[in-house]
Write an enzyme that holds these catalytic residues in place. Structure first.
Site, PDB file in Angstrom:
ATOM      1  N   GLY A  15      -0.260  -1.176  -3.180  1.00  0.00           N
ATOM      2  CA  GLY A  15      -1.202  -0.735  -2.146  1.00  0.00           C
ATOM      3  C   GLY A  15      -1.062  -1.379  -0.792  1.00  0.00           C
ATOM      4  O   GLY A  15      -1.964  -1.255   0.032  1.00  0.00           O
ATOM      5  N   SER A  21      -3.998  -3.855   5.277  1.00  0.00           N
ATOM      6  CA  SER A  21      -4.330  -3.487   3.891  1.00  0.00           C
ATOM      7  C   SER A  21      -4.988  -4.639   3.140  1.00  0.00           C
ATOM      8  O   SER A  21      -4.543  -5.800   3.250  1.00  0.00           O
ATOM      9  CB  SER A  21      -3.059  -3.097   3.132  1.00  0.00           C
ATOM     10  N   TYR A 158     -18.607   9.635   2.007  1.00  0.00           N
ATOM     11  CA  TYR A 158     -17.718   8.989   1.027  1.00  0.00           C
ATOM     12  C   TYR A 158     -17.438   9.949  -0.133  1.00  0.00           C
ATOM     13  O   TYR A 158     -16.397   9.889  -0.783  1.00  0.00           O
ATOM     14  CB  TYR A 158     -18.328   7.666   0.553  1.00  0.00           C
ATOM     15  N   LYS A 165     -14.702   6.096  -7.499  1.00  0.00           N
ATOM     16  CA  LYS A 165     -15.006   4.668  -7.678  1.00  0.00           C
ATOM     17  C   LYS A 165     -15.934   4.444  -8.873  1.00  0.00           C
ATOM     18  O   LYS A 165     -15.840   3.419  -9.550  1.00  0.00           O
ATOM     19  CB  LYS A 165     -15.628   4.085  -6.394  1.00  0.00           C
ATOM     20  N   THR A 196      -9.376  -0.398   7.776  1.00  0.00           N
ATOM     21  CA  THR A 196      -7.989  -0.207   7.320  1.00  0.00           C
ATOM     22  C   THR A 196      -7.612   1.262   7.517  1.00  0.00           C
ATOM     23  O   THR A 196      -8.452   2.096   7.852  1.00  0.00           O
ATOM     24  CB  THR A 196      -7.850  -0.555   5.823  1.00  0.00           C
ATOM     25  N   LEU A 197      -6.348   1.543   7.218  1.00  0.00           N
ATOM     26  CA  LEU A 197      -5.843   2.908   7.379  1.00  0.00           C
ATOM     27  C   LEU A 197      -6.658   3.904   6.545  1.00  0.00           C
ATOM     28  O   LEU A 197      -7.112   4.937   7.049  1.00  0.00           O
ATOM     29  CB  LEU A 197      -4.377   2.921   6.919  1.00  0.00           C
ATOM     30  N   SER A 198      -6.878   3.604   5.275  1.00  0.00           N
ATOM     31  CA  SER A 198      -7.634   4.512   4.404  1.00  0.00           C
ATOM     32  C   SER A 198      -9.067   4.665   4.887  1.00  0.00           C
ATOM     33  O   SER A 198      -9.608   5.770   4.919  1.00  0.00           O
ATOM     34  CB  SER A 198      -7.704   3.984   2.973  1.00  0.00           C
TER      35      SER A 198
END
Ligand code: NAP
Length: 258
Positions: A15, A21, A158, A165, A196-198
């Site tokens: 990941g 990250s 989300y 999750k 972060t990117l995500s």
């Protein structure tokens, strides 16, 4: 000061996309403590970035692995076994959902979008742990995955990732039960929002970050390094009596009622 010596220990980290990250924050802690690391990146387009990031880590190994493909997961762990011999730690820090499923109404989630988010963000943990187990059985091992509190509460936008999750957190408990007799532990860190990117793919993420800063008992958002040190604790023998847990690293936000 207490220092952790993980010399002779080995870890596989899935990941790392870039320096932001959470997987990278965890890898830095493991490396600083002396563990030898292998990294799995999602695809060729990330290779140069992960190579550059890890170039200062002695003996770091890099493998490509798209977790939607069983044969790539099998090959990853076979190669990790050949090169590292055994595995002490596994870090699963992987998630994905289509951008259109991280905005608007959850009720519009498509079947294929639901499957994709579940496959990458939840099922991949089960498959990775299955392949890791033979490499951990001799000496025992520890696994950490990353979750978010939208598994338990409604966080607008989300959406399907909350479902993923929730599944992931159940997997942690189910796997903890099955792996315990083999001296393999598994825990999750429920991180507060980190840019972060995500995370940037989630509609309204910057607002989520601000709400967390305003309402968390510590009145701030968390630093990636705080996820790194919590993971170091959960992976190492310092947490030898802990498995199947969800540890919140969110500046206390989850305890708030409003
Ligand atoms: P990130 O840097 O974008 O990491 C997500 C990683 O998942 C990327 O390396 C991504 O690779 C990888 N991935 C996606 N699809 C994949 C696939 N098919 N095969 C293999 N790898 C794949 O973002 P992050 O925030 O650190 O996310 C790491 C974990 O932390 C995720 O589980 C996330 O849900 C969790 N988390 C994050 C936050 C937060 O606010 N940032 C909070 C709580 C929990 P590509 O870039 O190639 O897609």
């Amino acid at each position: 000061m207490f220092t952790l010596d993980l010399a002779g220990k080995t870890g596989l980290v899935l990941g790392v996309a870039n320096h932001r990250s959470l997987a990278w924050a965890i890898a830095q802690q493991l490396h600083a403590a002396g563990a030898r690391l292998a990294f799995a990146y999602a695809g060729e387009r990330l290779k140069d970035k992960v190579e550059a990031l890890t170039s200062t880590m002695d003996g770091a190994l890099l493998f490509a692995c798209d977790v939607t493909r069983d044969e790539e997961i099998e090959r990853l762990f076979a190669r990790a076994g050949e090169t590292l011999g055994h595995l002490d730690y596994l870090v699963h820090s992987v998630a994905f959902a289509n951008k259109e499923d991280l905005e608007g109404d959850f009720i519009n989630t498509t079947r294929s979008g639901f499957h994709l988010a579940m496959d990458i963000s939840a099922y991949s943990l089960v498959r990775c742990v299955k392949e890791a187990l033979p490499l951990m059985e001799k000496n025992g091992g520890s696994v950490v995955t990353l979750t978010y509190n939208a598994s338990q509460r409604v966080v607008p936008s989300y959406n399907v990732m909350g479902s993923a999750k929730a599944a992931l957190e159940h997997e942690v408990r189910q796997l903890a039960y099955e792996l315990g007799p083999k001296n393999v532990r598994i825990n999750a860190i429920s991180a507060g929002p980190v840019n972060t990117l995500s995370a940037r793919g989630i509609h309204g993420f910057l607002d989520m970050l601000q709400v967390a800063r305003d309402k968390a008992p510590l009145r701030r958002s968390i630093e990636p390094s705080e996820v790194g040190t919590a993971a170091l604790f959960l992976l190492s023998g310092m947490s030898s009596g802990i498995t199947g847990e969800i540890l919140y690293v969110d500046a206390g936000y989850n305890i708030m009622g409003t």
